[in-house]
Design a protein around this motif. Structure first.
Motif, PDB file in Angstrom:
ATOM      1  N   MET A   1       0.816  -1.208   0.000  1.00 22.95           N
ATOM      2  CA  MET A   1       0.000   0.000   0.000  1.00 22.95           C
ATOM      3  C   MET A   1       0.851   1.260   0.000  1.00 22.95           C
ATOM      4  SD  MET A   1      -3.045  -0.827  -0.388  1.00 22.95           S
ATOM      5  CE  MET A   1      -3.998  -2.335  -0.403  1.00 22.95           C
ATOM      6  N   ALA A   2       2.015   1.216   0.667  1.00 20.17           N
ATOM      7  CA  ALA A   2       2.921   2.363   0.648  1.00 20.17           C
ATOM      8  C   ALA A   2       3.438   2.610  -0.763  1.00 20.17           C
ATOM      9  CB  ALA A   2       4.089   2.122   1.606  1.00 20.17           C
ATOM     10  N   THR A   3       3.710   1.524  -1.476  1.00 21.24           N
ATOM     11  CA  THR A   3       4.159   1.655  -2.861  1.00 21.24           C
ATOM     12  C   THR A   3       3.056   2.235  -3.738  1.00 21.24           C
ATOM     13  OG1 THR A   3       5.654  -0.245  -2.610  1.00 21.24           O
ATOM     14  CG2 THR A   3       5.063   0.407  -4.860  1.00 21.24           C
ATOM     15  N   LEU A   4       1.836   1.734  -3.564  1.00 21.54           N
ATOM     16  CA  LEU A   4       0.708   2.259  -4.335  1.00 21.54           C
ATOM     17  C   LEU A   4       0.483   3.744  -4.048  1.00 21.54           C
ATOM     18  CD1 LEU A   4      -2.019  -0.549  -4.175  1.00 21.54           C
ATOM     19  CD2 LEU A   4      -0.818   0.297  -6.201  1.00 21.54           C
ATOM     20  N   ALA A   5       0.663   4.133  -2.792  1.00 21.13           N
ATOM     21  CA  ALA A   5       0.451   5.531  -2.413  1.00 21.13           C
ATOM     22  C   ALA A   5       1.412   6.463  -3.140  1.00 21.13           C
ATOM     23  CB  ALA A   5       0.607   5.700  -0.904  1.00 21.13           C
ATOM     24  N   THR A   6       2.614   5.972  -3.437  1.00 18.10           N
ATOM     25  CA  THR A   6       3.580   6.808  -4.148  1.00 18.10           C
ATOM     26  C   THR A   6       3.340   6.810  -5.652  1.00 18.10           C
ATOM     27  OG1 THR A   6       5.160   4.960  -4.375  1.00 18.10           O
ATOM     28  CG2 THR A   6       5.326   6.322  -2.397  1.00 18.10           C
ATOM     29  N   VAL A   7       2.596   5.816  -6.132  1.00 16.78           N
ATOM     30  CA  VAL A   7       2.348   5.695  -7.574  1.00 16.78           C
ATOM     31  C   VAL A   7       1.060   6.390  -7.996  1.00 16.78           C
ATOM     32  CG1 VAL A   7       1.865   4.064  -9.440  1.00 16.78           C
ATOM     33  CG2 VAL A   7       3.650   3.542  -7.758  1.00 16.78           C
ATOM     34  N   VAL A   8       0.020   6.233  -7.168  1.00 17.87           N
ATOM     35  CA  VAL A   8      -1.288   6.818  -7.497  1.00 17.87           C
ATOM     36  C   VAL A   8      -1.200   8.340  -7.479  1.00 17.87           C
ATOM     37  CG1 VAL A   8      -3.682   7.055  -6.754  1.00 17.87           C
ATOM     38  CG2 VAL A   8      -2.536   4.841  -6.582  1.00 17.87           C
ATOM     39  N   LYS A   9      -1.659   8.972  -8.529  1.00 19.68           N
ATOM     40  CA  LYS A   9      -1.579  10.424  -8.650  1.00 19.68           C
ATOM     41  C   LYS A   9      -2.847  11.142  -8.197  1.00 19.68           C
ATOM     42  CE  LYS A   9       2.505  10.037 -10.369  1.00 19.68           C
ATOM     43  NZ  LYS A   9       3.666  10.362  -9.498  1.00 19.68           N
ATOM     44  N   ARG A  10      -3.973  10.482  -8.233  1.00 21.01           N
ATOM     45  CA  ARG A  10      -5.232  11.135  -7.897  1.00 21.01           C
ATOM     46  C   ARG A  10      -5.375  11.317  -6.388  1.00 21.01           C
ATOM     47  NH1 ARG A  10     -10.505   7.547  -8.769  1.00 21.01           N
ATOM     48  NH2 ARG A  10     -11.269   9.258  -7.465  1.00 21.01           N
ATOM     49  N   ASP A  11      -6.206  12.267  -6.006  1.00 20.61           N
ATOM     50  CA  ASP A  11      -6.486  12.531  -4.597  1.00 20.61           C
ATOM     51  C   ASP A  11      -7.382  11.418  -4.045  1.00 20.61           C
ATOM     52  OD1 ASP A  11      -6.898  13.623  -2.123  1.00 20.61           O
ATOM     53  OD2 ASP A  11      -8.328  15.144  -2.804  1.00 20.61           O
ATOM     54  N   LEU A  12      -6.949  10.794  -2.945  1.00 21.02           N
ATOM     55  CA  LEU A  12      -7.687   9.671  -2.365  1.00 21.02           C
ATOM     56  C   LEU A  12      -8.518  10.078  -1.149  1.00 21.02           C
ATOM     57  CD1 LEU A  12      -4.918   6.902  -2.498  1.00 21.02           C
ATOM     58  CD2 LEU A  12      -6.731   7.352  -4.163  1.00 21.02           C
ATOM     59  N   SER A  13      -8.514  11.360  -0.816  1.00 18.97           N
ATOM     60  CA  SER A  13      -9.227  11.795   0.392  1.00 18.97           C
ATOM     61  C   SER A  13     -10.723  11.496   0.329  1.00 18.97           C
ATOM     62  CB  SER A  13      -9.016  13.293   0.631  1.00 18.97           C
ATOM     63  OG  SER A  13      -9.468  14.050  -0.486  1.00 18.97           O
ATOM     64  N   GLY A  14     -11.276  11.415  -0.901  1.00 16.72           N
ATOM     65  CA  GLY A  14     -12.701  11.134  -1.043  1.00 16.72           C
ATOM     66  C   GLY A  14     -13.081   9.737  -0.575  1.00 16.72           C
ATOM     67  N   LEU A  15     -12.081   8.839  -0.503  1.00 17.89           N
ATOM     68  CA  LEU A  15     -12.356   7.473  -0.047  1.00 17.89           C
ATOM     69  C   LEU A  15     -12.573   7.396   1.463  1.00 17.89           C
ATOM     70  CD1 LEU A  15      -9.738   5.365  -2.070  1.00 17.89           C
ATOM     71  CD2 LEU A  15     -12.222   5.367  -2.376  1.00 17.89           C
ATOM     72  N   THR A  16     -12.073   8.383   2.180  1.00 22.41           N
ATOM     73  CA  THR A  16     -12.103   8.330   3.636  1.00 22.41           C
ATOM     74  C   THR A  16     -13.514   8.154   4.178  1.00 22.41           C
ATOM     75  OG1 THR A  16     -10.135   9.741   3.731  1.00 22.41           O
ATOM     76  CG2 THR A  16     -11.449   9.530   5.744  1.00 22.41           C
ATOM     77  N   ARG A  17     -14.458   8.907   3.629  1.00 25.58           N
ATOM     78  CA  ARG A  17     -15.838   8.841   4.111  1.00 25.58           C
ATOM     79  C   ARG A  17     -16.420   7.442   3.951  1.00 25.58           C
ATOM     80  NH1 ARG A  17     -21.005  12.266   1.694  1.00 25.58           N
ATOM     81  NH2 ARG A  17     -22.600  11.350   3.061  1.00 25.58           N
ATOM     82  N   PHE A  18     -16.206   6.831   2.780  1.00 25.50           N
ATOM     83  CA  PHE A  18     -16.749   5.498   2.524  1.00 25.50           C
ATOM     84  C   PHE A  18     -16.067   4.448   3.396  1.00 25.50           C
ATOM     85  CE2 PHE A  18     -17.425   7.918  -1.400  1.00 25.50           C
ATOM     86  CZ  PHE A  18     -18.792   7.751  -1.554  1.00 25.50           C
ATOM     87  N   LEU A  19     -14.755   4.605   3.600  1.00 23.55           N
ATOM     88  CA  LEU A  19     -14.027   3.676   4.455  1.00 23.55           C
ATOM     89  C   LEU A  19     -14.485   3.785   5.904  1.00 23.55           C
ATOM     90  CD1 LEU A  19     -10.430   4.106   2.982  1.00 23.55           C
ATOM     91  CD2 LEU A  19     -11.938   2.128   2.708  1.00 23.55           C
ATOM     92  N   MET A  20     -14.740   5.007   6.358  1.00 23.96           N
ATOM     93  CA  MET A  20     -15.219   5.201   7.728  1.00 23.96           C
ATOM     94  C   MET A  20     -16.590   4.565   7.927  1.00 23.96           C
ATOM     95  SD  MET A  20     -13.086   6.555   9.757  1.00 23.96           S
ATOM     96  CE  MET A  20     -14.268   6.861  11.079  1.00 23.96           C
ATOM     97  N   ILE A  21     -17.459   4.717   6.939  1.00 27.76           N
ATOM     98  CA  ILE A  21     -18.787   4.093   7.015  1.00 27.76           C
ATOM     99  C   ILE A  21     -18.643   2.570   7.096  1.00 27.76           C
ATOM    100  CG2 ILE A  21     -20.932   3.658   5.761  1.00 27.76           C
ATOM    101  CD1 ILE A  21     -20.696   6.502   4.636  1.00 27.76           C
TER     102      ILE A  21
END
Length: 232
Positions: free
Chosen positions: A131-151
């Motif tokens: 996941m750390a590797t993916l985080a450095t590769v993915v260019k898009r903003d992932l903050s929008g996932l936080t809400r769905f993950l929290m739910i």
């Protein structure tokens, strides 16, 4: 950046003006690695003394909630000072202590318990590096996932509390799988937030990622024990 400002950045948890996200990430990784030591120490104390295992389930739940949330409040309140680092390490010791009940069941009740624990640890490390590797590769903003993950996390918590009374093995496996997936993605999201400059305090960044990995490890341990455990 001026050397004195850099020194201030290290002392105050990484919240100085103009903080470099790569430095915050590096400090986060170092503190995360350091946090494993008190976690192991807490688990060892719990296993050798049986202090948590001998508690009634309701009492240990209350202790966990009061202790965990109390320490997290303390970490947040002191995150901009060296005290925040020591509060975080105290928190990880406490979390290791609370994990000792599950570890005791696995190590004491299954002949391949030690192997299961090491496999879960290796799997958690694999999730982190992946996941750390993916985080450095993915260019898009992932903050929008936080809400769905929290739910999803809240639903999983509610389901696990219900299953305490239902005692369904199938439900336990489904919940553990969901938790593992949710918090594996959380690892990527939390690391990406540091990379993007959304989190500038490495103490809080470490706390978030530590909790993600703690949940991944615990879920993996439950899954592996249920699927591959060899009872004594």
């Amino acid at each position: 950046m001026d050397r004195n400002v850099q020194r201030l950045d290290v002392l105050n948890g990484g919240s100085a003006y103009g903080v470099d996200s790569q430095r915050v990430l590096r400090n986060t990784y170092w503190l995360l690695a350091l946090s494993m030591l008190p976690t192991i120490g807490g688990a060892w104390v719990g296993l050798t003394t049986g202090i948590v295992a001998h508690m009634a389930p309701g009492m240990s739940m209350i202790l966990f909630l009061v202790g965990a949330y109390g320490l997290m409040f303390g970490i947040n309140a002191t995150k901009n000072s060296p005290t925040g680092v020591f509060m975080l390490l105290g928190f990880t010791f406490f979390m290791g202590l609370m994990m000792s009940r599950l570890l005791g069941v696995v190590l004491g009740g299954y002949s391949n318990g030690a192997s299961i624990v090491m496999t879960a640890f290796g799997g958690t490390a694999g999730v982190f590096f992946g996941m750390a590797t993916l985080a450095t590769v993915v260019k898009r903003d992932l903050s929008g996932l936080t809400r769905f993950l929290m739910i999803g996390a809240i639903i999983a918590i509610v389901a696990s509390l219900i299953n305490v009374f239902v005692q369904s093995t199938a439900a336990m496996l489904a919940i553990s799988t969901a938790v593992m997936v949710i918090f594996s993605i959380f690892v990527m999201v939390d690391i990406k937030r540091v990379i993007d400059g959304g989190e500038t305090n490495y103490v809080m960044a470490t706390l978030s990622i530590y909790l993600d990995l703690y949940n991944v490890f615990q879920s993996l341990l439950i899954l592996l024990t249920s699927l591959t455990g060899d009872r004594r």
